[in-house]
Design an enzyme around this catalytic site. Sequence first.
Site, short mmCIF file in Angstrom:
data_model
loop_
_atom_site.label_atom_id
_atom_site.label_comp_id
_atom_site.label_asym_id
_atom_site.label_seq_id
_atom_site.Cartn_x
_atom_site.Cartn_y
_atom_site.Cartn_z
N GLY A 207 2.80 -22.81 -26.03
CA GLY A 207 2.54 -22.01 -24.83
C GLY A 207 3.76 -21.93 -23.92
O GLY A 207 4.48 -20.95 -23.98
N SER B 275 5.62 -22.84 -32.21
CA SER B 275 5.98 -22.18 -30.97
C SER B 275 6.58 -23.17 -29.96
O SER B 275 7.56 -23.84 -30.27
CB SER B 275 4.75 -21.46 -30.41
OG SER B 275 5.11 -20.53 -29.43
N TYR B 276 5.96 -23.32 -28.76
CA TYR B 276 6.53 -24.26 -27.78
C TYR B 276 6.39 -25.71 -28.24
O TYR B 276 7.01 -26.61 -27.67
CB TYR B 276 5.88 -24.07 -26.41
CG TYR B 276 6.72 -24.66 -25.28
CD1 TYR B 276 7.74 -23.93 -24.70
CD2 TYR B 276 6.50 -25.97 -24.83
CE1 TYR B 276 8.52 -24.47 -23.69
CE2 TYR B 276 7.28 -26.51 -23.83
CZ TYR B 276 8.29 -25.76 -23.26
OH TYR B 276 9.08 -26.31 -22.28
N ASP C 158 7.64 -12.30 -37.24
CA ASP C 158 7.42 -12.67 -35.84
C ASP C 158 8.60 -12.18 -35.01
O ASP C 158 9.76 -12.49 -35.32
CB ASP C 158 7.29 -14.20 -35.74
CG ASP C 158 7.21 -14.69 -34.30
OD1 ASP C 158 6.77 -13.92 -33.42
OD2 ASP C 158 7.59 -15.86 -34.06
N HIS D 297 3.90 -15.15 -36.28
CA HIS D 297 4.15 -16.34 -35.46
C HIS D 297 3.25 -17.50 -35.86
O HIS D 297 3.67 -18.65 -35.86
CB HIS D 297 3.89 -15.97 -33.99
CG HIS D 297 4.36 -16.98 -33.00
ND1 HIS D 297 5.69 -17.24 -32.75
CD2 HIS D 297 3.67 -17.81 -32.17
CE1 HIS D 297 5.81 -18.16 -31.82
NE2 HIS D 297 4.60 -18.53 -31.45
#
Length: 465
Positions: free
Chosen positions: A90, A186-187, A379, A432
């Site tokens: 996030g 991701s994060y 992505d 992603h």
Amino acid sequence: MASRSAAGVIGLVLLLHLVTAAAAVEGNWREEQARDRVPRVPGQGFNTSFAHYAGYVTVSEQRGAALFYWFFEAAEDPGSKPLVLWLNGGPGCSSIAFGLGEEVGPFHVNADGKGVHMNPSSWNKVANLLFVDSPVGVGYSYSNTSDDIKRNGDARTAKDSLAFLLMWLERFPQYKGREFYLTGESYAGHYVPQLAQAIKRYHEATGDKSINLKGYMVGNALTDDFHDHYGIFQFMWTTGLISDHTYKLLNIFCDFESFVHTSPQCEKILDIASTEAGNIDSYSIFTPTCHASFASSKNKVMKRLHYDPCTEKHSIVYFNLAEVQKALHVNPVIGKSKWETCSEVVNAHWGDCERSVLHIYHELIQYGLRIWVFSGDTDAVIPVTSTRYSIDALKLPTVTPWHAWYDDDGEVGGWTQGYAGLNFVTVRGAGHEVPLHRPKQALTLIKSFLAGSPMPVQSSAHSDM
């Protein structure tokens, strides 16, 4: 040696660990496991061969902070399987919503949002699988301290996650010393290496090896601000999303500093780039966006694609159901507020954020950890170009040259290259969320990672005569 700040974190966590361990001596862990056991969840029209548990672990008594977890034993012979933690990023997004509900978890949410179905490519086929909503304020996780969810950042997230693991292992002592791996996307490209670093420093400071960390794997991971941003423009141009002119202007007006601290000129060009790209899903540029025609699981296009672009909407319905929250032992106070897949409050108030975690890679490679990085190649948010630039910046010697790997059907699953201390894998046609778009290939990926084996090459059965 651990830095002074790291030593302070370790000291606090150690204190919490000792307090919890003292309670565990009395045998409370059996009661706690029984309390957290989830016999069934609403809309589960099938039986399972594995046990699963959900509940809270307090990570700070002072703040009243608790992280929510959902844990699934391996489908077969859990006593012989490693323990794998999955984290979403996030920052502010729920691992229950994404990693569990639509990616690698055993249960995926139905299209009507009222039940679940089994995921045939679940990672609990090869591991005991733990999902955690982190940090506080994400998903069902909470804090009793006012405005605590506005004080999250990289450092505290790693500290709370370490505290969680130590105390979770007191509740599930059968996993102490078990081979343990961190995974995420991701994060979590920040969360995972930062937590790995905290674990190794905790080991060095205390000698406690209850967390037997063997390695980590991250996908489409935020890694280095400069290379991540630089790679986005190139990906958008080479895939035909933006014009030559816009690509040139992005490189002129959106250099590293102005991209992070956006200038008016950069904002204008970014808007133009967005308009040129059109109404696409940047997280998966070649698949359809979620719209009304995908409302039913009977949609013919969805069946042909083997992909539902509306999975997040299904989760929003399901995890807001009162009966679901009751089955998962969610704090009733938390249940009164609307459950969200991602917290805008957590994201908007994020504090410390390292510009690069490449220095952590260098530190952890020295420990001999198994480190894999994977990338879905469709992505446009953290594209394969960005990840390749970041890996190149590590300046690691190549051990195994770039080559194709193959899935169980004999098709190219992606490409891979081995470096001294790191393995890089791309997943062909995945966005992603790699396991959402290419579930079978993602299962092959985790199997190879846990075995410490190269990605499979083409077998003679599938080669040309």
